[in-house]
Every structure is written in C-alpha cells, then in structure tokens.
Design a protein around this motif. Structure first.
Motif, PDB file in Angstrom:
ATOM      1  N   GLY A 282       0.794  -1.222   0.000  1.00 25.46           N
ATOM      2  CA  GLY A 282       0.000   0.000   0.000  1.00 25.46           C
ATOM      3  C   GLY A 282       0.826   1.271   0.000  1.00 25.46           C
ATOM      4  O   GLY A 282       0.291   2.374   0.175  1.00 25.46           O
ATOM      5  N   ARG A 283       2.137   1.143  -0.238  1.00 23.78           N
ATOM      6  CA  ARG A 283       3.032   2.315  -0.165  1.00 23.78           C
ATOM      7  C   ARG A 283       2.939   3.216  -1.382  1.00 23.78           C
ATOM      8  O   ARG A 283       3.216   4.411  -1.291  1.00 23.78           O
ATOM      9  N   ALA A 284       2.583   2.652  -2.532  1.00 29.12           N
ATOM     10  CA  ALA A 284       2.445   3.465  -3.744  1.00 29.12           C
ATOM     11  C   ALA A 284       1.028   4.027  -3.799  1.00 29.12           C
ATOM     12  O   ALA A 284       0.064   3.278  -3.944  1.00 29.12           O
ATOM     13  N   VAL A 285       0.905   5.337  -3.664  1.00 29.41           N
ATOM     14  CA  VAL A 285      -0.411   5.988  -3.641  1.00 29.41           C
ATOM     15  C   VAL A 285      -0.444   7.065  -4.726  1.00 29.41           C
ATOM     16  O   VAL A 285      -0.044   8.214  -4.488  1.00 29.41           O
ATOM     17  N   PRO A 286      -0.889   6.723  -5.920  1.00 32.51           N
ATOM     18  CA  PRO A 286      -0.911   7.710  -7.013  1.00 32.51           C
ATOM     19  C   PRO A 286      -1.980   8.774  -6.795  1.00 32.51           C
ATOM     20  O   PRO A 286      -3.006   8.524  -6.157  1.00 32.51           O
ATOM     21  N   THR A 287      -1.729   9.956  -7.319  1.00 34.22           N
ATOM     22  CA  THR A 287      -2.731  11.025  -7.264  1.00 34.22           C
ATOM     23  C   THR A 287      -3.764  10.854  -8.370  1.00 34.22           C
ATOM     24  O   THR A 287      -4.905  11.280  -8.241  1.00 34.22           O
ATOM     25  N   SER A 288      -3.351  10.213  -9.468  1.00 37.44           N
ATOM     26  CA  SER A 288      -4.296   9.909 -10.545  1.00 37.44           C
ATOM     27  C   SER A 288      -3.765   8.742 -11.366  1.00 37.44           C
ATOM     28  O   SER A 288      -2.553   8.569 -11.499  1.00 37.44           O
ATOM     29  N   VAL A 289      -4.698   7.954 -11.876  1.00 35.93           N
ATOM     30  CA  VAL A 289      -4.374   6.834 -12.763  1.00 35.93           C
ATOM     31  C   VAL A 289      -5.393   6.891 -13.892  1.00 35.93           C
ATOM     32  O   VAL A 289      -6.596   6.891 -13.636  1.00 35.93           O
ATOM     33  N   ARG A 290      -4.913   6.941 -15.125  1.00 37.78           N
ATOM     34  CA  ARG A 290      -5.876   7.059 -16.221  1.00 37.78           C
ATOM     35  C   ARG A 290      -5.393   6.383 -17.501  1.00 37.78           C
ATOM     36  O   ARG A 290      -4.204   6.195 -17.706  1.00 37.78           O
ATOM     37  N   TRP A 291      -6.388   6.025 -18.316  1.00 40.16           N
ATOM     38  CA  TRP A 291      -6.119   5.517 -19.657  1.00 40.16           C
ATOM     39  C   TRP A 291      -5.849   6.703 -20.567  1.00 40.16           C
ATOM     40  O   TRP A 291      -6.513   7.737 -20.449  1.00 40.16           O
ATOM     41  N   VAL A 292      -4.894   6.565 -21.492  1.00 41.36           N
ATOM     42  CA  VAL A 292      -4.636   7.629 -22.464  1.00 41.36           C
ATOM     43  C   VAL A 292      -4.529   7.026 -23.861  1.00 41.36           C
ATOM     44  O   VAL A 292      -4.130   5.871 -24.028  1.00 41.36           O
ATOM     45  N   SER A 293      -4.890   7.826 -24.861  1.00 40.07           N
ATOM     46  CA  SER A 293      -4.854   7.349 -26.250  1.00 40.07           C
ATOM     47  C   SER A 293      -3.687   7.924 -27.038  1.00 40.07           C
ATOM     48  O   SER A 293      -3.494   7.573 -28.198  1.00 40.07           O
ATOM     49  N   ASN A 294      -2.918   8.817 -26.417  1.00 40.23           N
ATOM     50  CA  ASN A 294      -1.834   9.478 -27.143  1.00 40.23           C
ATOM     51  C   ASN A 294      -0.459   8.958 -26.749  1.00 40.23           C
ATOM     52  O   ASN A 294       0.553   9.609 -26.989  1.00 40.23           O
ATOM     53  N   GLN A 295      -0.421   7.779 -26.133  1.00 43.94           N
ATOM     54  CA  GLN A 295       0.853   7.219 -25.685  1.00 43.94           C
ATOM     55  C   GLN A 295       1.241   6.083 -26.634  1.00 43.94           C
ATOM     56  O   GLN A 295       0.815   4.951 -26.464  1.00 43.94           O
ATOM     57  N   ASN A 296       2.014   6.413 -27.651  1.00 48.19           N
ATOM     58  CA  ASN A 296       2.306   5.440 -28.700  1.00 48.19           C
ATOM     59  C   ASN A 296       3.674   4.789 -28.594  1.00 48.19           C
ATOM     60  O   ASN A 296       3.969   3.844 -29.315  1.00 48.19           O
ATOM     61  N   SER A 297       4.523   5.282 -27.715  1.00 47.30           N
ATOM     62  CA  SER A 297       5.859   4.706 -27.611  1.00 47.30           C
ATOM     63  C   SER A 297       6.074   3.950 -26.299  1.00 47.30           C
ATOM     64  O   SER A 297       7.120   3.347 -26.099  1.00 47.30           O
ATOM     65  N   ARG A 298       5.087   3.975 -25.419  1.00 43.92           N
ATOM     66  CA  ARG A 298       5.201   3.275 -24.140  1.00 43.92           C
ATOM     67  C   ARG A 298       3.875   2.635 -23.782  1.00 43.92           C
ATOM     68  O   ARG A 298       2.810   3.130 -24.136  1.00 43.92           O
ATOM     69  N   TRP A 299       3.954   1.536 -23.057  1.00 42.72           N
ATOM     70  CA  TRP A 299       2.736   0.888 -22.552  1.00 42.72           C
ATOM     71  C   TRP A 299       2.202   1.654 -21.352  1.00 42.72           C
ATOM     72  O   TRP A 299       0.995   1.690 -21.126  1.00 42.72           O
TER      73      TRP A 299
END
Length: 200
Positions: A105-122
C-alpha cells in the motif's frame, strides 16, 4: 445460456441471449467462414463466430454448444481475471488494490488514467506528481499483463530508476517475467516500436 438481458444475436428475432452468469452472447456471421465455428470472450461478451450460410437452427445449436464450451473451460476468468477496469475511476481503484497486495500500500498515485496518445510506451509515471498513465492499447490484453504494467508504474512512484531496488519491488508479482515477454512479443509482431515499460 439463457434468454434475457444482453446483446442481441445476429440473425435471430428471439430475446437476446446471455450466459449463465449474465454475460451477453453476440453472434457474428461471416461470409469468409465456410465450415468452422469459433468462440471467444471480448469486452465481457461471449462472441460466437459462425458461417453466414448457417440456418437459424444451426445457429442456435452452435451458439449453445460453443458458449457451454467457453464456460466449461473457464476462459472468461483466465482471459479477463477480475472485471476489467474500463474507466479511469475503476483503473485507479484497481491500482490501489494492486498497491495494497504487492507493494504494501506504499504506492499511492494522485491519478491513474487511460490515455490514447501514448504510442511509444505501454505505461508511464511521473513520480514528482504521483500520476500514472496507461496506453489504451493495453485494453484488449490479458489482465495479468495490464496488472504488470500498472504495478511497474506504481513501483516507479517509490523508486524512479530501473535499479535493483526497483526490480525488488516487482518480485512479489508472479507474472512479471511472463508479462515482459508477452509485451516484447507484441511489440515485435506489430512493428510499432512500442517499448516495454523499462524504457519509461
């Protein structure tokens, strides 16, 4: 398989079909398909692909047979695992679950989202802001692959570099090596040059 809620089947005026656990059943007729019948899970629906020439009786017989086969084999659970996080809110909730399960539980992101403009990384993370983004090209992939990428980015919120401490964090996830190999294979096959999360 039962009638009731769900997606309508092609070539049938009957009530829409669902599997025993309520998933929609979709029938796809194809002129290219002459004799073979296939069934698979897609976006939560049981899809049965049949030849276009099949009669209504043949369709009913094969749909019943193939859906029963899917359910016996448990392919839905194997392919999708838990219900796929379709929205950003669901993805964030799933990230919290993975963080609790594998990272204490140590990793607490401020936001997590799907994006459509990320073409060079997963996936990518910005540790200074606590944000995580996953490419929507991951959506059709097995859940254990999506979980790996999400965990990879969660780990970056704790350790920015790809060093020994970083990889130590991912040792708890049993599918790390398998998922890395899967993504490398997809990148090679598509020729799109999409990088493993290691490159973020």
């Amino acid at each position: 398989m039962k009638s009731g809620q769900g997606a309508k089947t092609a070539g049938s005026a009957a009530a829409p079909l669902t599997t025993d656990d309520g998933a929609p059943v979709v029938v796809r007729r194809s002129a290219r398909r002459t004799r073979t019948v296939a069934a698979f899970w897609e976006n939560g629906s049981a899809v049965v692909a049949i030849p276009a020439r099949f009669t209504a009786a043949q369709e009913a017989e094969w749909v019943h047979r193939m859906v029963a086969k899917l359910q016996r084999q448990g392919e839905r659970r194997a392919a999708a695992g838990r219900r796929r996080p379709a929205t950003d809110a669901a993805l964030a909730a799933h990230a919290a679950h993975l963080s609790a399960q594998y990272l204490g539980g140590r990793a607490v992101p401020t936001s997590v989202r799907w994006v459509s403009n990320q073409n060079s990384r997963w996936g990518s993370a910005t540790p200074s802001e606590g944000t995580i983004r996953l490419s929507d090209k991951l959506r059709p992939m097995p859940q254990w692959v999506i979980d790996y990428v999400l965990l990879h980015e969660l780990a970056h919120l704790l350790v920015a570099a790809h060093n020994a401490a970083f990889w130590k964090l991912l040792e708890a996830y049993p599918e790390t090596q398998r998922a890395k190999a899967f993504l490398e294979g997809v990148s090679y096959a598509t020729g799109r040059g999409m990088a493993d999360p290691d490159a973020d």
